[in-house]
Design an enzyme around this catalytic site. Structure first.
Site, short mmCIF file in Angstrom:
data_model
loop_
_atom_site.label_atom_id
_atom_site.label_comp_id
_atom_site.label_asym_id
_atom_site.label_seq_id
_atom_site.Cartn_x
_atom_site.Cartn_y
_atom_site.Cartn_z
N ASN A 9 -0.43 -25.79 0.77
CA ASN A 9 0.16 -27.12 0.66
C ASN A 9 -0.19 -27.68 -0.72
OD1 ASN A 9 0.95 -29.77 0.89
ND2 ASN A 9 -0.50 -30.30 2.51
N HIS A 93 1.03 -34.19 8.55
CA HIS A 93 -0.18 -34.05 7.74
C HIS A 93 -0.98 -35.36 7.78
CE1 HIS A 93 -2.88 -33.52 4.37
NE2 HIS A 93 -2.72 -32.23 4.57
N GLY A 169 -10.07 -32.02 1.40
CA GLY A 169 -10.31 -32.45 0.02
C GLY A 169 -11.73 -32.91 -0.25
P1 13P Z 1 -7.83 -29.03 0.87
O1 13P Z 1 -7.76 -27.53 1.08
O2 13P Z 1 -7.59 -29.44 -0.55
O3 13P Z 1 -9.07 -29.60 1.48
O4 13P Z 1 -6.60 -29.65 1.69
C1 13P Z 1 -6.37 -29.22 2.99
C2 13P Z 1 -5.05 -29.73 3.43
O5 13P Z 1 -4.86 -30.91 3.62
C3 13P Z 1 -3.96 -28.76 3.59
O6 13P Z 1 -2.85 -29.34 4.20
#
Ligand code: 13P
Length: 260
Positions: A9, A93, A169
Site C-alpha cells: 500500500n 483502511h 507506521g
Molecule cells: P506500515 O507498513 O507503513 O506500518 O503501514 C501499514 C499499512 O497501513 C498498510 O496498509
C-alpha cells in the site's frame, strides 16, 4: 492450502519518477516464493503502473465509492476501476476510517459495491491501542466483520487484512503471538458466522510496520524486525502481509519472499 499474499500500500506517496523506479525494481527483483503480490499506488498512477508492471504482480486502488457513477466529485467508482482493468481495491483502511469518516457501515457498503463491480477486495480491520488495552480487540474486529457480513454473502474475492492501528507506521510490529491470536479468532468467526469452507479458504493477512530492513547490509544476519516478520509469517493463521512504508523500498522483494 492458502496462497501467501503480500500487498503493498503506497498510500499517498510517490511521484511519476519514484513510482517508475519502484516498478523497475519489482520487475527486476528475484521473486522466489509462490506469493500472490498486489501493489496499490495512488489512483493517478494506477494505469501507468498496470501497463509496466510484470505480469506476476497485480494492481489495486486504495479506496472506492458505493455508487457506479454520478455526481460524486472526487470519488473513485469501482465500476470504472473494473473498466480500466484494475482488479483489486483496498477498502476500510484505518486511515480512511479515522481521517475520512469511513464507518463500519460505509466500509461494508463499499465492499459490497466493489465485489458487485467484479473487483477483489482487501478488507482492512483492526483495533486502536486504547481498544487493545481495554481488552476489546476481538470484539472490535468481529464487529467490523459483522458489518460486512450484513452486506455480502460471497467472500470468495475478499482478503482480510488485520492491521492493528497502533502498529501502522509506528515501527511497533505485533508479536507473532498477538497476530496469531487475532487471526485465529477471525478464522473462528468466519467458521461460525459464514461457514467452514470460507474460514479455510480466506486469506487473513497482517499489516503494521512490516519491514525487512536490508539484510544485505547486515551480511547473512536478518534484521531483528525481519526475524519478527518471518515469525509472524510462520503462524498457522497468517497468510501474508499488507505493507505500507516498506513497499516503497527494494526490501519489499524480501517480504514477498518471506512466505516460503
Ligand atoms: P506500515 O507498513 O507503513 O506500518 O503501514 C501499514 C499499512 O497501513 C498498510 O496498509
Amino acid at each position: 492450502p492458502r496462497q501467501f499474499f503480500v500487498g503493498g500500500n503506497f498510500k499517498m506517496n510517490g511521484s511519476l519518477e519514484s513510482i517508475s523506479k519502484i516498478v523497475t525494481t519489482l520487475n527486476e527483483g528475484n521473486i522466489t516464493a509462490p506469493t500472490e503480490v498486489v501493489i496499490a499506488p495512488p489512483s493517478l498512477y494506477l494505469l501507468s503502473v498496470k501497463d509496466k508492471i510484470r505480469k506476476e504482480i497485480a494492481v489495486s486502488a486504495q479506496n472506492s465509492y458505493i455508487i457506479a457513477s454520478g455526481a460524486f466529485t472526487g470519488e473513485i467508482s469501482p465500476h470504472q476501476l473494473k473498466d480500466a482493468g484494475i482488479p483489486w481495491v483496498i477498502i476500510g483502511h484505518s486511515e480512511r476510517r479515522t481521517l475520512f469518516g469511513d464507518t463500519d457501515k460505509l466500509v461494508a457498503q463499499k465492499t459490497k459495491t466493489a465485489l458487485d463491480a467484479g473487483l477483489s477486495v482487501i478488507l482492512c480491520i483492526g483495533e486502536t491501542l486504547e481498544e487493545r488495552e481495554s481488552n476489546k480487540t476481538i470484539a472490535v474486529v468481529e464487529k467490523q466483520l459483522a458489518a460486512v457480513k450484513a452486506e455480502i454473502s460471497d467472500w470468495k474475492n475478499v482478503v482480510i487484512a488485520y492491521e492493528p492501528v497502533w502498529a501502522i507506521g509506528t515501527g511497533k510490529v505485533a508479536t507473532s503471538a498477538q497476530a496469531q491470536e487475532v487471526h485465529h479468532a477471525l478464522r473462528g468467526w468466519l467458521s461460525k458466522e459464514i461457514g467452514q469452507d470460507v474460514a479455510q479458504s480466506t486469506r487473513i493477512i497482517y499489516g503494521g510496520s512490516v519491514s525487512a530492513k536490508n539484510s544485505k547490509e547486515l551480511g547473512e544476519h536478518l534484521s531483528h524486525v525481519f526475524q519478527l516478520v518471518r515469525m509472524i509469517a510462520a503462524q498457522p493463521d497468517v497468510d501474508g502481509f499488507l505493507v505500507g512504508g516498506a513497499s516503497l523500498k527494494p526490501e519489499f522483494i524480501e517480504i514477498i519472499n518471506a512466505g516460503s
